[in-house]
Design a protein around this motif. Sequence first.
Motif, PDB file in Angstrom:
ATOM      1  N   VAL A 170      18.856  20.567  49.689  1.00  0.00           N
ATOM      2  CA  VAL A 170      18.746  21.658  48.718  1.00  0.00           C
ATOM      3  C   VAL A 170      19.599  22.841  49.138  1.00  0.00           C
ATOM      4  O   VAL A 170      20.318  23.436  48.325  1.00  0.00           O
ATOM      5  CB  VAL A 170      17.267  22.086  48.553  1.00  0.00           C
ATOM      6  CG1 VAL A 170      17.173  23.377  47.742  1.00  0.00           C
ATOM      7  CG2 VAL A 170      16.462  20.988  47.880  1.00  0.00           C
ATOM      8  N   VAL A 171      19.539  23.195  50.410  1.00  0.00           N
ATOM      9  CA  VAL A 171      20.314  24.347  50.903  1.00  0.00           C
ATOM     10  C   VAL A 171      21.805  24.134  50.660  1.00  0.00           C
ATOM     11  O   VAL A 171      22.506  25.020  50.141  1.00  0.00           O
ATOM     12  CB  VAL A 171      20.039  24.583  52.393  1.00  0.00           C
ATOM     13  CG1 VAL A 171      21.033  25.598  52.976  1.00  0.00           C
ATOM     14  CG2 VAL A 171      18.611  25.078  52.598  1.00  0.00           C
ATOM     15  N   PHE A 172      22.306  22.956  51.010  1.00  0.00           N
ATOM     16  CA  PHE A 172      23.729  22.691  50.800  1.00  0.00           C
ATOM     17  C   PHE A 172      24.065  22.564  49.316  1.00  0.00           C
ATOM     18  O   PHE A 172      25.173  22.879  48.888  1.00  0.00           O
ATOM     19  CB  PHE A 172      24.162  21.440  51.567  1.00  0.00           C
ATOM     20  CG  PHE A 172      24.469  21.712  53.010  1.00  0.00           C
ATOM     21  CD1 PHE A 172      25.628  22.376  53.375  1.00  0.00           C
ATOM     22  CD2 PHE A 172      23.593  21.311  54.005  1.00  0.00           C
ATOM     23  CE1 PHE A 172      25.918  22.639  54.696  1.00  0.00           C
ATOM     24  CE2 PHE A 172      23.868  21.572  55.336  1.00  0.00           C
ATOM     25  CZ  PHE A 172      25.033  22.240  55.688  1.00  0.00           C
ATOM     26  N   GLY A 173      23.091  22.112  48.521  1.00  0.00           N
ATOM     27  CA  GLY A 173      23.305  22.073  47.083  1.00  0.00           C
ATOM     28  C   GLY A 173      23.462  23.471  46.513  1.00  0.00           C
ATOM     29  O   GLY A 173      24.323  23.720  45.658  1.00  0.00           O
ATOM     30  N   VAL A 174      22.642  24.406  46.998  1.00  0.00           N
ATOM     31  CA  VAL A 174      22.741  25.798  46.554  1.00  0.00           C
ATOM     32  C   VAL A 174      24.082  26.397  46.974  1.00  0.00           C
ATOM     33  O   VAL A 174      24.745  27.091  46.190  1.00  0.00           O
ATOM     34  CB  VAL A 174      21.575  26.626  47.128  1.00  0.00           C
ATOM     35  CG1 VAL A 174      21.799  28.121  46.890  1.00  0.00           C
ATOM     36  CG2 VAL A 174      20.253  26.186  46.504  1.00  0.00           C
ATOM     37  N   LEU A 175      24.499  26.122  48.200  1.00  0.00           N
ATOM     38  CA  LEU A 175      25.792  26.631  48.672  1.00  0.00           C
ATOM     39  C   LEU A 175      26.944  26.032  47.864  1.00  0.00           C
ATOM     40  O   LEU A 175      27.921  26.727  47.547  1.00  0.00           O
ATOM     41  CB  LEU A 175      25.972  26.311  50.151  1.00  0.00           C
ATOM     42  CG  LEU A 175      25.060  27.065  51.126  1.00  0.00           C
ATOM     43  CD1 LEU A 175      25.262  26.554  52.550  1.00  0.00           C
ATOM     44  CD2 LEU A 175      25.317  28.562  51.054  1.00  0.00           C
ATOM     45  N   THR A 176      26.820  24.752  47.541  1.00  0.00           N
ATOM     46  CA  THR A 176      27.864  24.092  46.749  1.00  0.00           C
ATOM     47  C   THR A 176      27.976  24.726  45.369  1.00  0.00           C
ATOM     48  O   THR A 176      29.078  25.012  44.877  1.00  0.00           O
ATOM     49  CB  THR A 176      27.563  22.590  46.604  1.00  0.00           C
ATOM     50  OG1 THR A 176      27.471  21.996  47.901  1.00  0.00           O
ATOM     51  CG2 THR A 176      28.656  21.892  45.816  1.00  0.00           C
ATOM     52  N   THR A 177      26.832  24.963  44.735  1.00  0.00           N
ATOM     53  CA  THR A 177      26.839  25.610  43.423  1.00  0.00           C
ATOM     54  C   THR A 177      27.395  27.024  43.518  1.00  0.00           C
ATOM     55  O   THR A 177      28.118  27.486  42.629  1.00  0.00           O
ATOM     56  CB  THR A 177      25.416  25.637  42.832  1.00  0.00           C
ATOM     57  OG1 THR A 177      24.901  24.309  42.776  1.00  0.00           O
ATOM     58  CG2 THR A 177      25.417  26.222  41.435  1.00  0.00           C
ATOM     59  N   GLY A 178      27.062  27.702  44.617  1.00  0.00           N
ATOM     60  CA  GLY A 178      27.551  29.061  44.806  1.00  0.00           C
ATOM     61  C   GLY A 178      29.056  29.137  44.959  1.00  0.00           C
ATOM     62  O   GLY A 178      29.665  30.182  44.733  1.00  0.00           O
ATOM     63  N   ALA A 179      29.671  28.026  45.358  1.00  0.00           N
ATOM     64  CA  ALA A 179      31.123  27.978  45.503  1.00  0.00           C
ATOM     65  C   ALA A 179      31.807  27.385  44.286  1.00  0.00           C
ATOM     66  O   ALA A 179      33.034  27.423  44.178  1.00  0.00           O
ATOM     67  CB  ALA A 179      31.496  27.157  46.743  1.00  0.00           C
ATOM     68  N   GLY A 180      31.024  26.820  43.379  1.00  0.00           N
ATOM     69  CA  GLY A 180      31.582  26.109  42.237  1.00  0.00           C
ATOM     70  C   GLY A 180      31.928  27.013  41.070  1.00  0.00           C
ATOM     71  O   GLY A 180      31.874  28.247  41.176  1.00  0.00           O
ATOM     72  N   PRO A 181      32.249  26.424  39.939  1.00  0.00           N
ATOM     73  CA  PRO A 181      32.756  27.184  38.797  1.00  0.00           C
ATOM     74  C   PRO A 181      31.695  27.874  37.950  1.00  0.00           C
ATOM     75  O   PRO A 181      32.007  28.756  37.157  1.00  0.00           O
ATOM     76  CB  PRO A 181      33.482  26.115  37.969  1.00  0.00           C
ATOM     77  CG  PRO A 181      32.729  24.856  38.263  1.00  0.00           C
ATOM     78  CD  PRO A 181      32.323  24.963  39.702  1.00  0.00           C
ATOM     79  N   HIS A 182      30.427  27.466  38.107  1.00  0.00           N
ATOM     80  CA  HIS A 182      29.386  27.991  37.223  1.00  0.00           C
ATOM     81  C   HIS A 182      28.716  29.210  37.865  1.00  0.00           C
ATOM     82  O   HIS A 182      27.665  29.113  38.486  1.00  0.00           O
ATOM     83  CB  HIS A 182      28.350  26.908  36.924  1.00  0.00           C
ATOM     84  CG  HIS A 182      28.942  25.698  36.270  1.00  0.00           C
ATOM     85  ND1 HIS A 182      29.559  25.743  35.038  1.00  0.00           N
ATOM     86  CD2 HIS A 182      29.026  24.406  36.687  1.00  0.00           C
ATOM     87  CE1 HIS A 182      29.990  24.535  34.710  1.00  0.00           C
ATOM     88  NE2 HIS A 182      29.677  23.704  35.702  1.00  0.00           N
ATOM     89  N   SER A 183      29.336  30.368  37.686  1.00  0.00           N
ATOM     90  CA  SER A 183      28.876  31.585  38.348  1.00  0.00           C
ATOM     91  C   SER A 183      27.936  32.416  37.489  1.00  0.00           C
ATOM     92  O   SER A 183      27.317  33.357  37.981  1.00  0.00           O
ATOM     93  CB  SER A 183      30.078  32.448  38.717  1.00  0.00           C
ATOM     94  OG  SER A 183      30.795  32.806  37.551  1.00  0.00           O
ATOM     95  N   ALA A 195      34.226  24.428  47.700  1.00  0.00           N
ATOM     96  CA  ALA A 195      33.235  23.709  46.906  1.00  0.00           C
ATOM     97  C   ALA A 195      33.355  22.201  47.064  1.00  0.00           C
ATOM     98  O   ALA A 195      32.346  21.487  47.122  1.00  0.00           O
ATOM     99  CB  ALA A 195      33.364  24.097  45.428  1.00  0.00           C
ATOM    100  N   GLU A 196      34.591  21.702  47.138  1.00  0.00           N
ATOM    101  CA  GLU A 196      34.772  20.253  47.251  1.00  0.00           C
ATOM    102  C   GLU A 196      34.240  19.731  48.581  1.00  0.00           C
ATOM    103  O   GLU A 196      33.566  18.695  48.638  1.00  0.00           O
ATOM    104  CB  GLU A 196      36.246  19.900  47.104  1.00  0.00           C
ATOM    105  CG  GLU A 196      36.510  18.389  47.094  1.00  0.00           C
ATOM    106  CD  GLU A 196      37.962  18.043  46.821  1.00  0.00           C
ATOM    107  OE1 GLU A 196      38.284  16.842  46.878  1.00  0.00           O
ATOM    108  OE2 GLU A 196      38.749  18.964  46.541  1.00  0.00           O
ATOM    109  N   LEU A 197      34.533  20.463  49.654  1.00  0.00           N
ATOM    110  CA  LEU A 197      34.022  20.062  50.967  1.00  0.00           C
ATOM    111  C   LEU A 197      32.501  20.124  50.990  1.00  0.00           C
ATOM    112  O   LEU A 197      31.835  19.195  51.474  1.00  0.00           O
ATOM    113  CB  LEU A 197      34.600  20.974  52.050  1.00  0.00           C
ATOM    114  CG  LEU A 197      34.044  20.765  53.472  1.00  0.00           C
ATOM    115  CD1 LEU A 197      34.347  19.358  53.968  1.00  0.00           C
ATOM    116  CD2 LEU A 197      34.610  21.806  54.425  1.00  0.00           C
TER     117      LEU A 197
END
Length: 287
Positions: A170-183, A195-197
Amino acid sequence: MRITAWISFVLNVAIIATGGTVRLTGSGLGCSDWPVCTPGSLVPTPELGIHGVIEFTNRTISGPLLLAAIAVFVLSWRLRSRTGRRDLRAISAVVLGLVVAQALVGAFVVWFHLNANLVGFHYVASLVLVCVTAAFLVRMYEPPLPRERAVPKGFAITTHITTFVMAITVVFGVLTTGAGPHSGDAAIVRDGFDAELLSHVHAWPGYAALTLTLVLVAWSVARRLRPMRWSLALLAVLVVQILVGVYQARNGLPPVAVGVHMVLASLTAATMTVVVLRLKRPAALAS
């Protein structure tokens, strides 16, 4: 009280869905202020368009959510006076406190213009609320008796390890979303991570959690353990969650898939919570 408790659980899941809709439609600043929508207007004005409506709808759910939390707390207090049940009162107090705190976090999210870290924390807090309300439901259906371990020690340890691995996911999922396009808004700066990494790092503990869940299912079915049915439910929702995650990663993160992934994450966490609580049973029910 049971109906009210279920309403509280459903509303906490629903606000994750509506919050995701706010973010995925770029409506994060549809209302530019808090607690009013805009300076001088409690509700969205026509100039704000659909974004204002979407953001205000998400805020509106906070009202029934708070009322449900208050109602469950009051009913739990009255039940404790009649039966001595302190567990339900304690859990309901945690839910009420988290609902109030979550509303304040939402205010800071708006005031700090959708800071990615605050938005991520806001989601995690909602997910925790779903888990705590799920725990309330589990305890509500059990008698107020001393509890004892109902599974082998190794199974309990494996369950807790699975919970920890899911939390990392979950934590890494949140970080991934935080780096992704949906801000939540086109002008918002992301958290600066790759985000890709992060999407690959997010997948690793997810697959580890799936492997551990398969172990729990096989073990509980073979030994007919108390968490068996909920272990199977956990496996089912986790498999769907992973499939949705793979789909969204390979198809450019379509908003609907991302939203479904967010809601499924909360339901997966809630199911994991039930599995953990099923490790013990009221002593009087021991065979």
